[in-house]
Scaffold this motif. Structure first.
Motif, PDB file in Angstrom:
ATOM      1  N   LEU A   1       0.821  -1.214   0.000  1.00  0.00           N
ATOM      2  CA  LEU A   1       0.000   0.000   0.000  1.00  0.00           C
ATOM      3  C   LEU A   1       0.848   1.253   0.000  1.00  0.00           C
ATOM      4  CD1 LEU A   1      -2.811  -1.043   2.518  1.00  0.00           C
ATOM      5  CD2 LEU A   1      -3.013  -0.801   0.038  1.00  0.00           C
ATOM      6  N   HIS A   2       1.946   1.186   0.691  1.00  0.00           N
ATOM      7  CA  HIS A   2       2.859   2.339   0.712  1.00  0.00           C
ATOM      8  C   HIS A   2       3.446   2.592  -0.673  1.00  0.00           C
ATOM      9  CE1 HIS A   2       5.796   5.217   2.134  1.00  0.00           C
ATOM     10  NE2 HIS A   2       6.780   4.455   1.644  1.00  0.00           N
ATOM     11  N   TYR A   3       3.865   1.511  -1.339  1.00  0.00           N
ATOM     12  CA  TYR A   3       4.450   1.667  -2.676  1.00  0.00           C
ATOM     13  C   TYR A   3       3.402   2.181  -3.677  1.00  0.00           C
ATOM     14  CZ  TYR A   3       8.234  -1.155  -0.764  1.00  0.00           C
ATOM     15  OH  TYR A   3       9.269  -1.616  -0.005  1.00  0.00           O
ATOM     16  N   ILE A   4       2.171   1.606  -3.565  1.00  0.00           N
ATOM     17  CA  ILE A   4       1.100   2.051  -4.468  1.00  0.00           C
ATOM     18  C   ILE A   4       0.775   3.516  -4.236  1.00  0.00           C
ATOM     19  CG2 ILE A   4      -1.343   1.726  -5.031  1.00  0.00           C
ATOM     20  CD1 ILE A   4      -0.947  -1.255  -4.408  1.00  0.00           C
ATOM     21  N   SER A   5       0.787   3.931  -2.972  1.00  0.00           N
ATOM     22  CA  SER A   5       0.526   5.334  -2.658  1.00  0.00           C
ATOM     23  C   SER A   5       1.583   6.235  -3.266  1.00  0.00           C
ATOM     24  CB  SER A   5       0.465   5.524  -1.135  1.00  0.00           C
ATOM     25  OG  SER A   5       0.299   6.893  -0.810  1.00  0.00           O
ATOM     26  N   LEU A   6       2.841   5.802  -3.206  1.00  0.00           N
ATOM     27  CA  LEU A   6       3.920   6.600  -3.802  1.00  0.00           C
ATOM     28  C   LEU A   6       3.722   6.726  -5.315  1.00  0.00           C
ATOM     29  CD1 LEU A   6       7.074   5.278  -1.889  1.00  0.00           C
ATOM     30  CD2 LEU A   6       5.936   7.484  -1.616  1.00  0.00           C
ATOM     31  N   LYS A   7       3.341   5.624  -5.974  1.00  0.00           N
ATOM     32  CA  LYS A   7       3.139   5.667  -7.421  1.00  0.00           C
ATOM     33  C   LYS A   7       1.945   6.541  -7.790  1.00  0.00           C
ATOM     34  CE  LYS A   7       4.105   2.375 -10.093  1.00  0.00           C
ATOM     35  NZ  LYS A   7       4.094   1.141 -10.893  1.00  0.00           N
ATOM     36  N   LEU A   8       0.859   6.448  -7.012  1.00  0.00           N
ATOM     37  CA  LEU A   8      -0.301   7.298  -7.287  1.00  0.00           C
ATOM     38  C   LEU A   8       0.033   8.775  -7.128  1.00  0.00           C
ATOM     39  CD1 LEU A   8      -3.205   5.280  -5.592  1.00  0.00           C
ATOM     40  CD2 LEU A   8      -2.804   5.609  -8.049  1.00  0.00           C
ATOM     41  N   ASN A   9       0.823   9.086  -6.086  1.00  0.00           N
ATOM     42  CA  ASN A   9       1.236  10.487  -5.893  1.00  0.00           C
ATOM     43  C   ASN A   9       2.081  10.969  -7.066  1.00  0.00           C
ATOM     44  OD1 ASN A   9      -0.088  10.686  -3.461  1.00  0.00           O
ATOM     45  ND2 ASN A   9       1.713  10.046  -2.260  1.00  0.00           N
ATOM     46  N   ARG A  10       2.951  10.062  -7.564  1.00  0.00           N
ATOM     47  CA  ARG A  10       3.803  10.449  -8.693  1.00  0.00           C
ATOM     48  C   ARG A  10       2.963  10.676  -9.945  1.00  0.00           C
ATOM     49  NH1 ARG A  10       6.475   6.205  -8.787  1.00  0.00           N
ATOM     50  NH2 ARG A  10       7.813   6.776  -7.030  1.00  0.00           N
ATOM     51  N   VAL A  11       1.945   9.803 -10.159  1.00  0.00           N
ATOM     52  CA  VAL A  11       1.060   9.965 -11.324  1.00  0.00           C
ATOM     53  C   VAL A  11       0.246  11.253 -11.216  1.00  0.00           C
ATOM     54  CG1 VAL A  11      -0.930   8.981 -12.528  1.00  0.00           C
ATOM     55  CG2 VAL A  11       0.953   7.501 -11.800  1.00  0.00           C
ATOM     56  N   MET A  12      -0.260  11.546 -10.030  1.00  0.00           N
ATOM     57  CA  MET A  12      -1.048  12.762  -9.838  1.00  0.00           C
ATOM     58  C   MET A  12      -0.211  14.009 -10.071  1.00  0.00           C
ATOM     59  SD  MET A  12      -4.097  11.820  -9.280  1.00  0.00           S
ATOM     60  CE  MET A  12      -4.761  13.420  -8.802  1.00  0.00           C
ATOM     61  N   ARG A  13       1.081  13.977  -9.655  1.00  0.00           N
ATOM     62  CA  ARG A  13       1.933  15.139  -9.913  1.00  0.00           C
ATOM     63  C   ARG A  13       2.143  15.340 -11.415  1.00  0.00           C
ATOM     64  NH1 ARG A  13       4.823  13.180  -5.357  1.00  0.00           N
ATOM     65  NH2 ARG A  13       6.349  12.177  -6.731  1.00  0.00           N
ATOM     66  N   LYS A  14       2.307  14.210 -12.137  1.00  0.00           N
ATOM     67  CA  LYS A  14       2.494  14.326 -13.587  1.00  0.00           C
ATOM     68  C   LYS A  14       1.226  14.846 -14.259  1.00  0.00           C
ATOM     69  CE  LYS A  14       6.015  10.719 -14.012  1.00  0.00           C
ATOM     70  NZ  LYS A  14       6.358   9.416 -14.617  1.00  0.00           N
ATOM     71  N   VAL A  15       0.056  14.351 -13.785  1.00  0.00           N
ATOM     72  CA  VAL A  15      -1.209  14.810 -14.369  1.00  0.00           C
ATOM     73  C   VAL A  15      -1.431  16.293 -14.103  1.00  0.00           C
ATOM     74  CG1 VAL A  15      -3.719  14.568 -14.235  1.00  0.00           C
ATOM     75  CG2 VAL A  15      -2.275  12.522 -14.300  1.00  0.00           C
TER      76      VAL A  15
END
Length: 626
Positions: A607-621
């Motif tokens: 969950l921690h890793y998925i959260s990091l990836k989602l945050n990275r995707v949201m920053r790119k979006v």
């Protein structure tokens, strides 16, 4: 799962993190190997200083001068003399016979008596023996007024203020005249006082008959008086067969209470350090020791400069500093002893008709041996700094560090009760039982009682009522209650640590893994062991997925973790989500609870890793233009 576990803390690849760990651990491994070499060198150095001949020489000399009976009384020897009469019998009997071995058993003379005297034929007597007396003045203590008519003389215990420095008796030679103390000679700690050098001194002769006449003359002219407080008998031997010096001091104290207290010192030392090839090998170890000392000093200086005040927050750094200080002190003592031997040995051996004072050299040599012994002790203790290489030793370290606060609290309570009993025993039995004659003796006697070594008959005889009460209550409170409390603190903490380790809350033994990995790599290069990765790939289920994961850059730990997650999931779903057992109560075993806990930990990581990836995707979006 594997793709999510590939990134950790901001997207750093795990194989790069593993590489960084190896880079950080490699200096620790190098430090361990370097320190191991230093420890081996130090062990060779210290064990090279001591050999069994030292004990045998001490045993032979003590048996000759301490256990030999006086003429006419088989039960009296130096250890058991209690009167001035017994002392003169010892001087004219065992001492005289032990110092002069004139001929072989068939009366054949083996050496020139004018140049040297020998004991047991093998030990050369260096110079001649010396006898020294210290006295106190009359009227050095106050007599109660009611007894002044009965006591015209009063001699107090020995102190430097009470010492008698006036000539007495025949006043013809040194034994009747006071000699000033030497500054360089160390004081002597006896049972009844601390004694300085100097006093009323005479030396023995090379001739046995002349020495015997000297003893008779001193006895008839009352050389020992009521003011006499101590007599020292000093002489030194050298055994060329084993290259050892034996410095002997026999002490007879005459306390103010009357009687005689005897003690002795046998110092067997190796003053001539470099004679054989093995001695030169030890010298090379000493040079290596100095090189290591310089290297370690530079390392610690760099650490202090880098970490500043944070350096002193670690107990291991304090141990490093203590070890360095002890090493420097040992080097200083070694240099000082060798210089003094070089400067004084020739002078001491120059005149064989005078007393050769080797006590000063032996005294400092013994101190050097003590410093080396303490140094090697702390050097071994430092090995615990590297205990992370082993799981069991890490559990021990974690147990001690976790329960230290409880142990400190327990120690305060323990020593309050312990010292209370020590003072009680000293006041109750101090005047009658030797084990409680002083407060210090009472403390050590109670430690011996805990270990099962005690004199209950003496305690009971000293006080028939309070003696047994003291003993029973001490055993009950200290042995049965306090010691079991101490063991309970250790056991409970150890079980907690072991439970945490079984649930996975344990440190990574990276240094141990690296040592094992290096060992396996060496065996594989020497073709003594098959590569581990090939065996794993044959035994893994779903080999195609594993090979694909390896090609994509995942390491073995990630692949095994993913497979373990899959097994946990399947087993848990089968047990708790099956239609057959959905309505039944299913007890959880310890192993299942452990698996469930590890599964939860892994889910938290995912969950921690998925959260990091989602945050990275949201920053790119959010950065895209609208």
């Amino acid at each position: 799962m594997a793709e999510a576990s590939r990134w950790h803390q901001g997207g750093t690849p795990k194989h790069e993190q593993h590489f960084r760990k190896e880079v950080e651990i490699r200096p620790t491994l190098q430090e361990l190997l370097l320190y191991f070499i230093f420890l081996v060198n130090l062990c060779i150095l210290t064990f090279g200083m001591v050999n069994p001949h030292m004990y045998y020489l001490n045993k032979v000399m003590s048996s000759l001068f301490l256990d030999t009976s006086v003429p006419g009384d088989e039960r009296t020897n130096f250890k058991s003399i209690h009167s001035v009469t017994d002392f003169w019998k010892f001087m004219e009997g065992p001492l005289l016979e032990g110092l002069y071995w004139d001929s072989w058993y068939n009366n054949q003379k083996l050496y020139n008596l004018k140049n040297s005297s020998r004991i047991y034929y093998e030990n050369i007597l260096l110079g001649v023996p010396r006898v020294r007396q210290l006295k106190v003045r009359n009227n050095t203590c106050k007599v109660y007024s009611s007894f002044q008519s009965l006591m015209s003389e009063c001699y107090a215990k020995y102190t430097s203020e009470n010492e008698d420095m006036s000539d007495f008796g025949l006043k013809l030679s040194t034994e009747w005249k006071f000699s000033s103390p030497s500054i360089s000679t160390p004081v002597h700690w006896g049972f009844a006082g601390v004694y300085q050098s100097g006093g009323y001194i005479f030396t023995l002769s090379k001739s046995k008959s002349e020495t015997q006449n000297k003893f008779v003359n001193l006895r008839l002219n009352s050389w020992i008086t009521r003011g006499t407080r101590v007599i020292f008998i000093d002489f030194s031997l050298y055994n060329a067969n084993v290259n050892l010096f034996c410095i002997i001091r026999l002490v007879a104290e005459f306390p103010a209470t009357g009687g005689i207290l005897t003690s002795w010192q046998f110092y067997t030392v190796k003053l001539l350090r470099y004679v054989t090839y093995y001695d030169y090998f030890i010298a090379s170890c000493e040079i290596t020791f100095c090189i290591f000392l310089i290297v370690f000093t530079i390392q610690e200086a760099k650490k202090i400069k880098e970490f500043k005040s944070a350096y002193f927050k670690s107990i291991w750094n304090w141990l490093e500093l203590l070890l360095l200080v002890l090493c420097f002190v040992a080097v200083f003592f070694n240099l000082y002893c060798n210089i003094q031997v070089f400067l004084l040995l020739g002078q001491l051996l120059k005149n064989t008709e005078k007393y050769s004072d080797f006590y000063f050299l032996a005294y400092w040599n013994i101190y050097y041996n003590n410093i080396i012994a303490i140094t090697i002790f702390f050097a071994w203790i430092k090995i615990f700094k590297f205990i992370s290489v082993n799981k069991t030793m890490s559990q021990l370290s974690s147990t001690l560090s976790r329960c230290i606060k409880d142990i400190v609290g327990f120690a305060i309570m323990f020593f309050i009760i312990f010292f209370a009993y020590a003072q009680l025993g000293f006041l109750l039995f101090g005047s009658q039982v030797d084990d409680f004659s002083t407060f210090q003796n009472s403390i050590f006697s109670q430690f011996r009682i805990v270990l099962g070594d005690f004199n209950f008959a003496g305690i009971q005889q000293a006080n028939r009522i309070l003696g047994p009460i003291y003993f029973i209550t001490f055993i009950f409170f200290v042995f049965f209650i306090l010691l079991n409390m101490f063991l309970a603190i250790i056991n409970n903490t150890y079980f907690e640590v072991k439970a945490d380790y079984s649930l996975g809350r344990r440190p990574d033994f990276e240094l141990g893994k690296m040592i094992k990995k290096s060992y396996n790599d060496v065996l594989e290069k020497l073709k003594l062991k098959k590569p581990q990765t090939d065996e794993n790939s044959k035994n893994m289920k779903g080999g195609d997925l594993a090979e694909r994961a390896r090609r994509e850059g995942f390491d073995e730990n990630e692949i095994q973790s993913a497979e373990q997650m899959k097994k946990w999931k399947e087993r848990l779903e089968k047990k708790y989500y099956s239609t057959e057992t959905q309505d039944d109560y299913q007890p959880v075993t310890q192993r299942e609870f452990r698996d469930l806990f590890l599964y939860t930990v892994e889910l938290e990581k995912e969950l921690h890793y998925i959260s990091l990836k989602l945050n990275r995707v949201m920053r790119k979006v959010s950065a895209l233009p609208y």
